[in-house]
Design a protein around this motif. Structure first.
Motif, mmCIF file in Angstrom:
data_model
loop_
_atom_site.group_PDB
_atom_site.id
_atom_site.type_symbol
_atom_site.label_atom_id
_atom_site.label_comp_id
_atom_site.label_asym_id
_atom_site.label_seq_id
_atom_site.Cartn_x
_atom_site.Cartn_y
_atom_site.Cartn_z
ATOM 1 N N ASN A 1 37.465 -18.198 31.394
ATOM 2 C CA ASN A 1 37.183 -17.035 32.239
ATOM 3 C C ASN A 1 35.898 -16.337 31.807
ATOM 4 N N GLN A 2 35.685 -16.249 30.488
ATOM 5 C CA GLN A 2 34.486 -15.627 29.923
ATOM 6 C C GLN A 2 33.954 -16.511 28.787
ATOM 7 N N PRO A 3 33.197 -17.574 29.090
ATOM 8 C CA PRO A 3 32.673 -18.449 28.030
ATOM 9 C C PRO A 3 31.474 -17.815 27.329
ATOM 10 N N VAL A 4 31.741 -17.116 26.215
ATOM 11 C CA VAL A 4 30.693 -16.380 25.505
ATOM 12 C C VAL A 4 30.690 -16.736 24.029
ATOM 13 N N SER A 5 29.542 -16.562 23.383
ATOM 14 C CA SER A 5 29.413 -16.892 21.964
ATOM 15 C C SER A 5 30.231 -15.963 21.079
ATOM 16 N N ILE B 1 36.275 -23.622 18.943
ATOM 17 C CA ILE B 1 36.061 -24.043 20.329
ATOM 18 C C ILE B 1 35.734 -22.850 21.222
ATOM 19 N N GLY B 2 36.274 -21.678 20.881
ATOM 20 C CA GLY B 2 35.973 -20.475 21.660
ATOM 21 C C GLY B 2 34.527 -20.064 21.523
ATOM 22 N N VAL B 3 33.943 -20.265 20.336
ATOM 23 C CA VAL B 3 32.530 -19.940 20.112
ATOM 24 C C VAL B 3 31.635 -20.936 20.842
ATOM 25 N N THR B 4 32.000 -22.222 20.806
ATOM 26 C CA THR B 4 31.178 -23.250 21.459
ATOM 27 C C THR B 4 31.172 -23.091 22.977
ATOM 28 N N ARG C 1 26.328 -17.382 15.439
ATOM 29 C CA ARG C 1 26.594 -16.981 16.821
ATOM 30 C C ARG C 1 27.366 -15.668 16.878
ATOM 31 N N MET C 2 28.222 -15.424 15.888
ATOM 32 C CA MET C 2 28.962 -14.168 15.891
ATOM 33 C C MET C 2 28.022 -12.993 15.638
ATOM 34 N N ALA D 1 16.846 -15.149 13.604
ATOM 35 C CA ALA D 1 17.019 -14.026 12.666
ATOM 36 C C ALA D 1 18.450 -13.985 12.142
ATOM 37 N N ALA D 2 19.406 -14.189 13.039
ATOM 38 C CA ALA D 2 20.819 -14.207 12.635
ATOM 39 C C ALA D 2 21.086 -15.373 11.687
#
Length: 541
Positions: free
Chosen positions: A121-125, A269-272, A366-367, A392-393
């Motif tokens: 529903n919300q594929p986000v990093s 998998i949620g991060v990817t 990514r977080m 930078a992250a």
């Protein structure tokens, strides 16, 4: 490979979604007479779609379906299976070990289906940290995001230290710190290139682990049934002495912890999903295979180990202490006649550690990128290179990992507390996933939506997230029962320090910004539109 695997490889950039409460909640906050809610509205959380619009296009959707599937598959397989799985049998017997892994497997399955519903529903990093803020409370998203970033930054340091020890198995007279630095540099370079470089690296490292487990199972069952290996071993070890259950329920509860740690990282998998070229198909495909890979890779592996090695064998505990020669996998390969089994398993465990470090660097980077886009961290962390890498992250995360590694050499006590502080993070993240999914689905239905509108929906709701939540709390609470029995405050502090750290972040944010739990009818359950992300990028460029 499915037909959907590679059909979207254009590298469409994603403008990662904000963890704000949404436009509706924002307007309500500004219009409210409640001074607490007005104060919360002053926090600079961007509206949905703002993240990544810093003059570059944000991260890029270059992970193919095969990358996401193999990352999810390989994420379940690590040193927990190869090294510490035997200790569950030693402590709770073959039956107790199987029960523990089956219970944890069910919990992880429910968690991943919950995450799958949210991620499609919300594929986000920002993954579950974003969902914590959108569907529960912005303060929870803030606390979970920083806690998760901290955990993986610390874990990368642990992984590069472990990698050095494994390399010294072959080169015992070389200084370990050199190998650790080399591994850190390699991991940094892989993550600094492109997200597809990360995905391809993880694909092949995971494939090595998958092949190892499959070969192990084939040889194991061949030995059990006497196929090419005589005589047949059979299942006598399941009834040997006090087997199958040794130590009763307390022993099973104690090995829940070992089994739970073995599954850490499956939430990656949620991060990817935030950089998947086709999250609508890639994420459900990976999630749907969770049950079968848990059954194949863990339950069957524990079954084979229990059948071939009696629970009284001291070798099962020696492997947990890091002796690669005593790994259950090494012992089975030796029994099958593989003379160089220890060296082979050392190489395979090294690939597992490299995979963990690579994934950890990716997840933490990514977080931090997501936190910056949401206004929870300095804005420059949300800037990306032309290849969609939040450099930078990545640099700051690498520096923290390097500092932690240095502490392991020059400040053992500091290092011990840092590692202890990150110990419960995975379980805390899982609690957040269960709560977020429970509230998302309730808000989705309350606002008049139908399940058919979701690209993927978890089965057995609300039972799934409730069972997962209860089991997570049991595992967290049971981390060190002996310390409470004997009121050993130092051990309690070392074991549970992660909990007060999260609470401090959560309460501190709530006090400063006066946030509140978002009412269900104000939760923003709208799905993200990937096609608009491409349009946004073109407009930005």
């Amino acid at each position: 490979m499915s037909a959907t695997t590679d059909h979207t490889e254009s590298g469409t950039s994603t403008s990662s979604q904000s963890t704000a409460t949404g436009a509706k909640a924002g307007k309500a906050a500004h219009q409210s007479a409640d001074p607490n809610i007005k104060a919360a509205a002053t926090h600079p959380i961007p509206s949905l779609g703002d993240k990544g619009k810093t003059g570059n296009g944000g991260v890029q959707r270059n992970l193919k379906t095969r990358h996401v599937s193999m990352i999810a598959l390989g994420g379940c397989i690590g040193t927990g299976l190869f090294m510490t799985s035997g200790s569950t049998i030693s402590k709770a017997g073959p039956g107790g070990g199987l029960v523990a892994y089956i219970a944890m497997g069910i919990m992880v399955y429910f968690l991943m289906t919950s995450l799958g519903e949210l991620a499609t529903n919300q594929p986000v990093s920002g993954s579950f940290a974003t969902y914590n803020a959108k569907y529960v409370d912005p303060a929870l998203g803030f606390a979970m995001g920083w806690n998760y970033w901290f955990n993986w930054a610390i874990t990368v340091a642990v992984d590069i230290s472990t990698a050095a020890l494994l390399i010294q198995y072959w080169l015992p007279h070389t200084p370990g710190w050199i190998w650790s630095l080399i591994v850190l540099v390699v991991i940094f370079l892989i993550n600094a290139l492109t997200v597809s470089a990360f995905g391809e690296t993880e694909y092949w490292l995971s494939l090595i682990k998958v092949i190892t487990v499959i070969v192990f199972l084939v040889l194991g069952f061949a030995i059990i049934f006497g196929i090419m290996f005589h005589p047949a071993v059979g299942f006598g070890n399941f009834t040997y002495k006090d087997a199958p259950f040794v130590g009763g329920f307390p022993a099973i509860l104690s090995v829940f912890l070992i089994a739970g740690f073995s599954f850490q990282g499956t939430e990656l998998i949620g991060v990817t999903a935030g950089e998947s070229a086709d999250p609508e198909h890639a994420v459900p495909k990976a999630i749907n295979s969770v049950f079968w890979r848990i059954l194949l890779f863990y339950v069957l592996s524990i079954f084979v180990i229990a059948a071939l090695i009696p629970y009284t064998s001291p070798n099962l505990l020696s492997a947990a202490d890091g002796n690669i020669a005593m790994s259950p996998f090494t012992l089975v390969f030796k029994r099958a006649g593989l003379a160089f089994a220890a060296s082979l398993m050392n190489a395979i465990v090294l690939t597992a550690v490299l995979s963990a470090a690579n994934s950890g660097m990716y997840a933490s980077t990514r977080m931090l990128y997501s936190l910056a886009g949401d206004g929870y961290a300095p804005k420059f962390f949300s800037r990306t290179t032309k290849h969609g890498i939040p450099l930078a992250a990545l640099i700051v995360t690498t520096i923290i990992s390097l500092a932690t590694f240095a502490a392991s050499i020059f400040g053992q006590k500091i290092y011990m507390w840092l590692v202890a502080a990150s110990g419960l993070t995975g379980f805390i993240a899982w609690v957040g996933i269960a709560i977020s999914h429970f509230r998302f689905r309730r808000a989705f239905i309350k606002q008049g939506h139908q399940l058919s509108e979701l690209k993927y929906h978890a089965k057995l709701f609300p039972l799934g997230p409730i069972i997962a939540l209860i089991l997570c709390i049991v595992v967290i609470g049971g981390q060190n029962i002996d310390a409470f029995v004997h009121w050993d405050w130092q051990q309690i502090g070392i074991t549970y320090i992660g909990l007060p750290l999260v609470l401090i972040l959560y309460i501190g944010y709530k006090i400063k910004y006066h946030t509140h739990i978002i009412p269900l009818d104000e939760v923003d359950v709208s799905p993200s539109d990937i096609s608009k992300e491409s349009e946004n990028k073109e407009t930005t460029v």
